[in-house]
Design a protein around this motif. Structure first.
Motif, PDB file in Angstrom:
ATOM      1  N   ARG A  30       0.826  -1.214   0.000  1.00 12.55           N
ATOM      2  CA  ARG A  30       0.000   0.000   0.000  1.00 12.55           C
ATOM      3  C   ARG A  30       0.860   1.263   0.000  1.00 12.55           C
ATOM      4  NH1 ARG A  30      -2.683  -2.989   4.195  1.00 12.55           N
ATOM      5  NH2 ARG A  30      -4.532  -4.054   3.344  1.00 12.55           N
ATOM      6  N   ASP A  31       2.057   1.175   0.547  1.00  8.73           N
ATOM      7  CA  ASP A  31       2.946   2.329   0.592  1.00  8.73           C
ATOM      8  C   ASP A  31       3.766   2.497  -0.685  1.00  8.73           C
ATOM      9  OD1 ASP A  31       2.043   2.904   3.100  1.00  8.73           O
ATOM     10  OD2 ASP A  31       3.861   2.268   4.158  1.00  8.73           O
ATOM     11  N   GLY A  32       3.436   1.733  -1.725  1.00  7.01           N
ATOM     12  CA  GLY A  32       4.130   1.878  -3.001  1.00  7.01           C
ATOM     13  C   GLY A  32       5.221   0.856  -3.242  1.00  7.01           C
ATOM     14  N   GLY A  33       5.337  -0.115  -2.357  1.00  9.85           N
ATOM     15  CA  GLY A  33       6.327  -1.159  -2.547  1.00  9.85           C
ATOM     16  C   GLY A  33       5.871  -2.204  -3.539  1.00  9.85           C
ATOM     17  N   ALA A  35       6.508  -6.598  -4.780  1.00 14.50           N
ATOM     18  CA  ALA A  35       6.484  -7.907  -4.125  1.00 14.50           C
ATOM     19  C   ALA A  35       7.752  -8.157  -3.314  1.00 14.50           C
ATOM     20  CB  ALA A  35       6.300  -9.000  -5.179  1.00 14.50           C
ATOM     21  N   PHE A  36       8.889  -7.639  -3.768  1.00 15.96           N
ATOM     22  CA  PHE A  36      10.130  -7.839  -3.020  1.00 15.96           C
ATOM     23  C   PHE A  36      10.091  -7.076  -1.700  1.00 15.96           C
ATOM     24  CE2 PHE A  36      11.224  -8.774  -7.410  1.00 15.96           C
ATOM     25  CZ  PHE A  36      11.909  -9.975  -7.274  1.00 15.96           C
ATOM     26  N   ASP A  37       9.576  -5.861  -1.728  1.00 14.67           N
ATOM     27  CA  ASP A  37       9.380  -5.131  -0.472  1.00 14.67           C
ATOM     28  C   ASP A  37       8.452  -5.907   0.462  1.00 14.67           C
ATOM     29  OD1 ASP A  37      10.791  -2.567  -0.992  1.00 14.67           O
ATOM     30  OD2 ASP A  37       9.289  -2.336  -2.558  1.00 14.67           O
ATOM     31  N   ALA A  38       7.388  -6.457  -0.112  1.00 20.91           N
ATOM     32  CA  ALA A  38       6.381  -7.123   0.709  1.00 20.91           C
ATOM     33  C   ALA A  38       6.944  -8.353   1.413  1.00 20.91           C
ATOM     34  CB  ALA A  38       5.178  -7.512  -0.152  1.00 20.91           C
ATOM     35  N   ARG A 124      12.417   1.437   6.095  1.00 17.63           N
ATOM     36  CA  ARG A 124      10.956   1.309   6.049  1.00 17.63           C
ATOM     37  C   ARG A 124      10.534  -0.150   6.222  1.00 17.63           C
ATOM     38  NH1 ARG A 124       6.980  -0.683   5.965  1.00 17.63           N
ATOM     39  NH2 ARG A 124       4.983  -0.229   4.957  1.00 17.63           N
ATOM     40  N   LEU A 125      11.261  -1.078   5.642  1.00 15.47           N
ATOM     41  CA  LEU A 125      10.849  -2.480   5.671  1.00 15.47           C
ATOM     42  C   LEU A 125      11.049  -3.124   7.033  1.00 15.47           C
ATOM     43  CD1 LEU A 125      12.164  -3.582   2.164  1.00 15.47           C
ATOM     44  CD2 LEU A 125       9.837  -2.892   2.801  1.00 15.47           C
TER      45      LEU A 125
END
Length: 472
Positions: A30-33, A35-38, A124-125
């Motif tokens: 939702r913050d613009g990430g 799949a790798f961020d997730a 952030r992550l």
């Protein structure tokens, strides 16, 4: 049940073995990430929520499809043998747990490598995991169960006590737990990334192992690496199957499904699985205690991550003083003391591991579905059963993860079987047959579909072990 454990979204989907971890991954999307961020956000949250199973003191492997790619790639972040371990092994001193079981943790390198393909950055992550550790989270039933089985292990290697046995007793499920010192590790990881072990956390790891008589050094920590490498590949009933390569168990999975055809019964799958195990039994390694996260996004990326502190719970049993970091025991579980064995701990050699993940192609040869599961020695048998479903024509992630399963019993090659499996064909070939209720096995499979233009993004998490799939 298949629909209840399926997540769908226009922006993406995140699956995790812990629901709060899935929420952390969804927030990254939702913050613009991507799949790798997730998967990094979800995976780091699991290191707090499931410290009995995974953490920055362990390892990880992954399989990923980057948007537009014609084939997936694999990420291997598995620590190699400490330089001093070969002499220990040759003298018979290799141990399943304790200081001689600890190798250099590669999970920090792995999470950092995944984050490099994202958009949001490690500070952030790491934030959701830090928040969980500082504000508190409900202790999971699986942590309690593994703690009960680890009381003597944790007492032996942490004689001054540990946060994971407060008052020298396991934490009751549902208790609100805070891990402030583990939050310190995560914040340090947010600053240092893959170089986490080159700072004070690494110093504490070396000191903790040395104080207990181990051989791990700072130079050993520096050898940990994460590498993007080509996948192993084979065929599943005429379509391409990819899997993470050696030293993971991916090649064994490919071996087990070679020759699979639509309509094969459970007895046939069992025979192929046991034949593949027999061909690799000499190099089989740790029956790992693991967790899994996965995600897909509207850019077209999809990734599955298997991360682990190794087997069977709380890794080596060593909890690093001042940081509450559990150290894995993959070196102790994965290596052999035989100098002529392919898993002898030559300095830097990565041990064989049951960890693996897979991807399978659609009719046009493009990556279609990605998946994996924790489960120790049953990772490969469970994945083989799911791939048989795919050979039979099933494509819906929710139906794939909720199908009845059988479990291999390595002591005598028997099977433990859920209601709904075609038991007659299995009982005819297995030397021992044990029935359990419909959801009685600890499978924790996840599947994500590679996104296609105009379609919802879909993934599913096995309901047997409280997994969650969240669409965004």
């Amino acid at each position: 049940m298949a629909e209840q454990c399926t997540g769908r979204g226009a922006s993406g989907v995140v699956c995790a073995a812990a629901p709060l971890a899935a929420q952390a991954g969804a927030a990254a999307l939702r913050d613009g990430g991507n799949a790798f961020d997730a998967v990094v956000a979800a995976g780091l949250a699991e290191t707090v929520l499931l410290p009995s199973k995974c953490g920055l003191g362990g390892d990880l492997v992954a399989i990923a499809v980057v948007a537009g790619a014609e084939s997936p790639t694999a990420l291997l972040a598995i620590g190699g043998a400490p330089a001093g371990l070969a002499a220990v092994a040759a003298d018979g001193g290799l141990s399943d747990t304790g200081p001689m079981s600890v190798g250099p943790p590669a999970a920090p390198r792995g999470h950092a490598a995944l984050a490099e393909r994202g958009h949001l950055g490690l500070p952030r992550l790491t934030a959701p995991a830090v928040d969980l550790a500082r504000t508190g989270f409900p202790w999971a039933a699986v942590n309690h169960r593994l703690s009960l089985a680890s009381i003597e292990l944790l007492r032996r290697w942490n004689p001054e006590g540990t946060v994971y046995l407060p008052g020298d007793a396991p934490i009751t499920p549902g208790t609100l737990v805070r891990l402030d010192r583990l939050a310190d590790v995560l914040e340090e990881f947010g600053r240092r990334g893959g170089g986490l072990m080159a700072g004070p956390v690494g110093d504490a790891v070396v000191a903790a192992v040395a104080a207990r008589g181990g051989v791990l050094t700072a130079d050993d920590l520096a050898t940990a690496r994460a590498e993007w490498v080509p996948c192993a590949s084979g065929a599943l009933d005429g379509r391409t199957l990819w899997a993470t390569p050696a030293p993971t168990h991916g090649p064994s999975l490919i071996d087990a499904v070679t020759g699979a055809a639509a309509g094969e019964d459970s007895g046939g799958v069992y025979r192929r699985v046991l034949q593949a195990i027999g061909r690799r039994r000499a190099t089989l390694a740790d029956p790992s205690g693991t967790s899994i996260v996965s995600a897909a996004d509207r850019e077209g990326n999809a990734v599955v991550v298997i991360h682990s502190n190794s087997y069977p719970r709380f890794g080596s049993g060593i909890v690093v003083e001042g940081y509450d970091l559990v150290l894995a025991n993959r070196a102790g579980r994965g290596f052999s003391s035989d100098p002529d064995h392919p898993n002898f701990p030559v300095a830097g050699r990565r041990p064989a591991t049951t960890l693996h993940a897979w991807a399978v192609a659609d009719d046009d040869g493009r990556p279609m579905l990605l998946g994996g599961t924790p489960g120790g020695e049953n990772q490969m048998p469970w994945n083989a059963q799911m791939l048989q479903q795919i050979a039979d024509g099933e494509r819906r992630p929710g139906h794939l993860v909720t199908a009845p399963r059988w479990e291999w019993l390595p002591t005598d090659d028997g099977v433990r079987v859920e209601d709904g499996v075609d038991a007659e064909t299995l009982s005819a070939v297995a030397p021992r047959f044990v029935s359990v209720h419909r959801w009685g096995l600890p499978s924790a499979q996840q599947v994500v579909a590679v996104p296609r233009d105009g379609a919802a993004i879909v993934g599913a998490a096995d309901p047997r072990t409280v997994g969650a799939a969240v669409g965004v």
